[in-house]
Motif scaffolding. Structure first.
Motif, PDB file in Angstrom:
ATOM      1  N   ALA A   1     -25.786  82.491  34.686  1.00  0.00           N
ATOM      2  CA  ALA A   1     -24.422  82.554  35.232  1.00  0.00           C
ATOM      3  C   ALA A   1     -24.231  83.831  36.050  1.00  0.00           C
ATOM      4  O   ALA A   1     -23.630  83.807  37.122  1.00  0.00           O
ATOM      5  N   GLU A   2     -24.790  84.949  35.558  1.00  0.00           N
ATOM      6  CA  GLU A   2     -24.644  86.204  36.292  1.00  0.00           C
ATOM      7  C   GLU A   2     -25.408  86.147  37.613  1.00  0.00           C
ATOM      8  O   GLU A   2     -24.945  86.646  38.631  1.00  0.00           O
ATOM      9  N   ALA A   3     -26.573  85.507  37.561  1.00  0.00           N
ATOM     10  CA  ALA A   3     -27.367  85.380  38.782  1.00  0.00           C
ATOM     11  C   ALA A   3     -26.568  84.605  39.832  1.00  0.00           C
ATOM     12  O   ALA A   3     -26.546  84.952  41.000  1.00  0.00           O
ATOM     13  N   ARG A   4     -25.864  83.554  39.376  1.00  0.00           N
ATOM     14  CA  ARG A   4     -25.074  82.747  40.294  1.00  0.00           C
ATOM     15  C   ARG A   4     -23.934  83.541  40.900  1.00  0.00           C
ATOM     16  O   ARG A   4     -23.710  83.522  42.088  1.00  0.00           O
TER      17      ARG A   4
ATOM     18  N   ASP B   1     -18.923  82.308  30.836  1.00  0.00           N
ATOM     19  CA  ASP B   1     -19.845  81.186  30.682  1.00  0.00           C
ATOM     20  C   ASP B   1     -19.416  80.364  29.464  1.00  0.00           C
ATOM     21  O   ASP B   1     -18.439  80.709  28.765  1.00  0.00           O
ATOM     22  N   ALA B   2     -20.133  79.282  29.198  1.00  0.00           N
ATOM     23  CA  ALA B   2     -19.726  78.351  28.142  1.00  0.00           C
ATOM     24  C   ALA B   2     -19.534  79.069  26.800  1.00  0.00           C
ATOM     25  O   ALA B   2     -18.545  78.848  26.101  1.00  0.00           O
ATOM     26  N   GLU B   3     -20.468  79.942  26.484  1.00  0.00           N
ATOM     27  CA  GLU B   3     -20.404  80.630  25.195  1.00  0.00           C
ATOM     28  C   GLU B   3     -19.162  81.515  25.087  1.00  0.00           C
ATOM     29  O   GLU B   3     -18.475  81.529  24.063  1.00  0.00           O
ATOM     30  N   GLN B   4     -18.870  82.233  26.170  1.00  0.00           N
ATOM     31  CA  GLN B   4     -17.703  83.119  26.162  1.00  0.00           C
ATOM     32  C   GLN B   4     -16.406  82.314  26.061  1.00  0.00           C
ATOM     33  O   GLN B   4     -15.493  82.691  25.327  1.00  0.00           O
TER      34      GLN B   4
ATOM     35  N   PHE C   1     -19.205  72.351  29.393  1.00  0.00           N
ATOM     36  CA  PHE C   1     -20.058  73.375  28.789  1.00  0.00           C
ATOM     37  C   PHE C   1     -21.535  73.180  29.123  1.00  0.00           C
ATOM     38  O   PHE C   1     -22.297  74.126  29.169  1.00  0.00           O
ATOM     39  N   SER C   2     -21.947  71.937  29.349  1.00  0.00           N
ATOM     40  CA  SER C   2     -23.376  71.739  29.617  1.00  0.00           C
ATOM     41  C   SER C   2     -23.714  71.827  31.108  1.00  0.00           C
ATOM     42  O   SER C   2     -24.880  71.993  31.448  1.00  0.00           O
TER      43      SER C   2
ATOM     44  N   LEU D   1      -7.923  83.426  22.995  1.00  0.00           N
ATOM     45  CA  LEU D   1      -6.763  82.881  23.703  1.00  0.00           C
ATOM     46  C   LEU D   1      -6.997  81.433  24.129  1.00  0.00           C
ATOM     47  O   LEU D   1      -6.106  80.589  24.060  1.00  0.00           O
ATOM     48  N   VAL D   2      -8.240  81.134  24.560  1.00  0.00           N
ATOM     49  CA  VAL D   2      -8.570  79.760  24.966  1.00  0.00           C
ATOM     50  C   VAL D   2      -8.508  78.838  23.748  1.00  0.00           C
ATOM     51  O   VAL D   2      -7.985  77.727  23.817  1.00  0.00           O
ATOM     52  N   LEU D   3      -9.025  79.325  22.632  1.00  0.00           N
ATOM     53  CA  LEU D   3      -9.004  78.526  21.410  1.00  0.00           C
ATOM     54  C   LEU D   3      -7.566  78.213  21.014  1.00  0.00           C
ATOM     55  O   LEU D   3      -7.238  77.092  20.635  1.00  0.00           O
TER      56      LEU D   3
END
Ligand code: ADP
Ligand code: MG
Length: 267
Positions: A4-7, A238-241, A219-220, A247-249
């Protein structure tokens, strides 16, 4: 460096800042800032009414923002018409009813290529055939070359969506906007279409922004996710974060929250 960081390290194709829109007393979108990089698949998620479609419609020029800026490789898009924005390389997937059911798949794609080349005034079968090679190339990208000579009217819904994607790619977009592209599709077709969108983003270096209600698919497939709630961005990662963001939860993914068509809580 993670994927994700590379992107996100790529140059931003689209930069949005301070984007805001109110409808009467409803602040549909408020001070939204984000960027989509070349070759990145960015998911915009959030509950119904969060302001996702309003964001999309401001990006493609259908709704004029009250405030804010949308820049395509540095060029301001706010104030331009949808046609101007489309010509500059911001594509979108349309409802497939835009195709002609009695024409073949290849002919439908060729029609779009002709309209891009502004040749529709000379619409003849031989003109369509001149664009056939490019149409077949686009259909090949979405796995539909084998059905090129079938009438669009007989295609399965998921296959029509692939044709729609080929049509959008005909404009050689730098940015592709997909507002709920998998709506109405069966679960397996959804996964396939998003897998295809991810592959195209990465291979063609197109910046893709999409919404999707099925969190498993988001997520996938998404390289990065931004979360909208009541018009404001509340999280990015990213998906994990995103999965573990408090707050999202609380506002979206938490227990009892409606976030997917298949995941409505029982009455
Ligand atoms: P989402 O796509 O996330 O479900 P929308 O962008 O469609 O959300 O809607 C955001 C808010 O703006 C909602 O409260 C909706 O009712 C309101 N809204 C959207 N479009 C209009 C409109 N054309 N006129 C008035 N209110 C609107
Ligand atoms: Mg919407």
């Amino acid at each position: 460096m993670s994927f994700a960081e590379a992107r996100t390290a790529g140059s931003p194709a689209l930069s949005v800042s301070g984007l805001s829109k109110a409808f009467g007393g409803v602040q549909a979108v408020k001070d939204v800032d984000f960027q989509v990089a070349e070759g990145e698949l960015l998911a915009l998620i959030g509950p119904n009414g969060a302001g996702k479609s309003t964001c999309f419609n401001m990006l493609n020029g259908q709704i004029r923002p009250d405030r804010g800026s949308v820049k395509l490789s540095g060029e301001e898009l706010v104030g331009r018409s949808p046609a101007q924005i489309w010509r500059r390389g911001v594509g979108r997937t349309f409802q497939i009813t835009a195709t002609f059911p009695s024409m073949t798949v290849a002919e439908n794609v060729a029609m779009v290529l002709m309209s891009q080349a502004r040749e529709l005034f000379s619409f003849t079968r031989s003109a369509v055939n001149r664009h056939r090679a490019k149409a077949l190339q686009l259909l090949d990208m979405v796995g539909m070359a084998g059905q090129a000579d079938r009438p669009c009217g007989v295609l399965a819904y998921g296959d029509l969506k692939r044709v729609e994607l080929a049509v959008a790619l005909g404009n050689e977009p730098r940015v592709l906007l997909m507002d709920e592209p998998t709506a109405g599709m069966a679960p397996r077709e959804r996964v396939e279409l998003m897998g295809l969108a991810a592959r195209l983003a990465h291979e063609l270096d197109v910046a893709v922004l999409f919404t999707e209600h099925d969190m498993d698919i988001v997520f996938s497939h998404a390289d990065r996710i931004i979360v909208l709630s009541r018009g404001e961005l509340i999280a990015e990662g990213d998906a994990e974060q995103i999965r573990s963001d408090p707050l999202v939860l609380k506002t979206y993914l938490g227990e009892g929250q409606v976030y997917g068509q298949d995941k409505k809580p029982k009455d």
